[in-house]
Design an enzyme around this catalytic site. Structure first.
Site, PDB file in Angstrom:
ATOM      1  N   ASP A 149      39.199  41.353  40.032  1.00 56.10           N
ATOM      2  CA  ASP A 149      39.758  42.606  40.395  1.00 56.10           C
ATOM      3  C   ASP A 149      39.056  42.944  41.528  1.00 56.10           C
ATOM      4  O   ASP A 149      37.767  43.004  41.472  1.00 56.10           O
ATOM      5  CB  ASP A 149      39.648  43.334  39.336  1.00 56.10           C
ATOM      6  CG  ASP A 149      40.280  43.302  37.749  1.00 56.10           C
ATOM      7  OD1 ASP A 149      41.314  42.735  37.927  1.00 56.10           O
ATOM      8  OD2 ASP A 149      40.048  43.578  36.689  1.00 56.10           O
ATOM      9  N   ASP A 206      43.290  35.919  46.816  1.00 59.01           N
ATOM     10  CA  ASP A 206      44.238  36.281  47.886  1.00 59.01           C
ATOM     11  C   ASP A 206      43.725  37.503  48.817  1.00 59.01           C
ATOM     12  O   ASP A 206      44.248  37.796  49.759  1.00 59.01           O
ATOM     13  CB  ASP A 206      45.692  36.215  47.442  1.00 59.01           C
ATOM     14  CG  ASP A 206      46.001  37.513  46.431  1.00 59.01           C
ATOM     15  OD1 ASP A 206      44.949  37.891  45.842  1.00 59.01           O
ATOM     16  OD2 ASP A 206      46.800  38.268  46.720  1.00 59.01           O
TER      17      ASP A 206
HETATM   18  C1  LIG Z   1      43.212  40.288  38.394  1.00 59.93           C
HETATM   19  S1  LIG Z   1      42.850  39.290  36.735  1.00 59.93           S
HETATM   20  C2  LIG Z   1      42.890  37.547  37.170  1.00 59.93           C
HETATM   21  C3  LIG Z   1      43.287  36.588  36.022  1.00 59.93           C
HETATM   22  C4  LIG Z   1      43.112  35.327  36.157  1.00 59.93           C
HETATM   23  N1  LIG Z   1      41.600  34.769  36.667  1.00 59.93           N
HETATM   24  C5  LIG Z   1      44.199  34.868  37.153  1.00 59.93           C
HETATM   25  O1  LIG Z   1      43.834  34.276  38.302  1.00 59.93           O
HETATM   26  O2  LIG Z   1      45.229  34.495  36.798  1.00 59.93           O
HETATM   27  C6  LIG Z   1      41.464  39.709  36.353  1.00 59.93           C
HETATM   28  C7  LIG Z   1      40.944  39.445  34.926  1.00 59.93           C
HETATM   29  O3  LIG Z   1      39.426  39.859  35.003  1.00 59.93           O
HETATM   30  C8  LIG Z   1      39.324  40.596  33.783  1.00 59.93           C
HETATM   31  N2  LIG Z   1      37.866  41.329  34.052  1.00 59.93           N
HETATM   32  C9  LIG Z   1      37.681  42.162  35.059  1.00 59.93           C
HETATM   33  N3  LIG Z   1      36.314  42.430  35.134  1.00 59.93           N
HETATM   34  C10 LIG Z   1      35.711  41.832  34.046  1.00 59.93           C
HETATM   35  C11 LIG Z   1      34.600  41.823  33.427  1.00 59.93           C
HETATM   36  N4  LIG Z   1      33.505  42.469  34.044  1.00 59.93           N
HETATM   37  N5  LIG Z   1      34.211  40.711  32.449  1.00 59.93           N
HETATM   38  C12 LIG Z   1      35.155  40.120  31.734  1.00 59.93           C
HETATM   39  N6  LIG Z   1      36.574  40.051  32.422  1.00 59.93           N
HETATM   40  C13 LIG Z   1      36.827  40.909  33.435  1.00 59.93           C
HETATM   41  C14 LIG Z   1      40.425  41.548  33.704  1.00 59.93           C
HETATM   42  O4  LIG Z   1      40.463  42.072  32.487  1.00 59.93           O
HETATM   43  C15 LIG Z   1      41.717  40.700  34.373  1.00 59.93           C
HETATM   44  O5  LIG Z   1      42.050  40.160  33.073  1.00 59.93           O
END
Ligand SMILES: C[S@@+](CC[C@H](N)C(=O)[O-])C[C@H]1O[C@@H](n2cnc3c(N)ncnc32)[C@H](O)[C@@H]1O
Length: 212
Positions: free
Chosen positions: A119, A155
């Site tokens: 994120d 990206d």
């Molecule tokens: C933008 S998505 C990308 C998902 C996957 N890695 C992809 O590339 O398709 C980011 C994921 O990271 C998780 N996430 C964000 N911060 C996190 C944290 N501190 N600990 C664990 N998961 C986290 C979010 O819930 C989300 O599902």
């Protein structure tokens, strides 16, 4: 990644929690994770989302134990479902926030960390929440073996530039860097859900690998 509430999810999740998904007592595995995988070395994917990457990697590298960390419990269902479908014994998914990494993993317990399409938290006041912020890097340093690697792809150019600066400020050695991974010399066997979606739109994928 935000999911609409699904009425069937609680029941579906219950099938996996305590098996493929670990939510309670994560810290009880501290120092003992590799015993869940017959002594295999350990790799983490932080923010594994729906789990295409971790499942693909676990199939490709059966001699490595993979732990996915996903803070949104409803999302954990998807990687866990794939793990069961693929009959994989070298993957667990932690339903929790990576802010607790050093509570869950012992010093030097992890060989490799993957961050995929983390994120971006674009507002400056939220920069501490980025998974490449220096406080997270300090946690990674503590749980990685000396000389352990982190691979990061995204990206999002702003997040990438911020992250490279954080890596440098933290004193990490950058051993690979590309602003167009899909047209680079670097291996990229498994694409993530976000990677497929955004590269299909024409976005370039940035990639960096660092050594701790
Ligand atoms: C933008 S998505 C990308 C998902 C996957 N890695 C992809 O590339 O398709 C980011 C994921 O990271 C998780 N996430 C964000 N911060 C996190 C944290 N501190 N600990 C664990 N998961 C986290 C979010 O819930 C989300 O599902």
């Amino acid at each position: 990644m935000r999911l609409r509430k699904k009425p069937w999810m609680a029941k579906a999740l219950a099938e996996y929690v305590g098996k493929e998904i670990i939510t309670d007592g994560v810290e009880e595995h501290k120092g003992k994770w590799s015993s869940l995988f017959d002594g295999k070395p350990l790799a983490l994917e932080i923010g594994c989302g729906k789990g295409k990457f971790i499942n693909g990697m676990a199939q490709l590298y059966p001699k490595i134990g993979f732990v996915g960390i996903e803070t949104q419990l409803d999302i954990c269902y998807y990687p866990a479902y794939k793990v069961r479908e693929n009959k994989l014994t070298n993957v667990k998914i932690i339903g929790g926030n990576a802010a607790y990494l050093t509570k869950w993993f012992a010093a030097g317990e992890v060989q490799m960390i993957y961050l995929n399409f983390s994120d971006p938290w674009p507002k400056a006041r939220h920069s501490r929440r980025r998974l490449t912020y220096r406080d997270f890097l300090a946690q990674y340093k503590s749980i990685l073996v000396p000389g352990g690697h982190l691979r990061f792809k995204t990206d999002n150019k702003d997040l990438f530039d911020f992250s490279v600066e954080e890596f440098k400020a933290f004193g990490l050695q950058i051993i690979a860097l590309s602003y167009d991974l899909h047209n680079s010399e670097y291996e990229n066997s498994i694409q993530t859900e976000y990677e497929e979606k955004f590269s299909a739109k024409g976005n370039k994928i940035n990639f960096c690998e660092v050594v701790f």
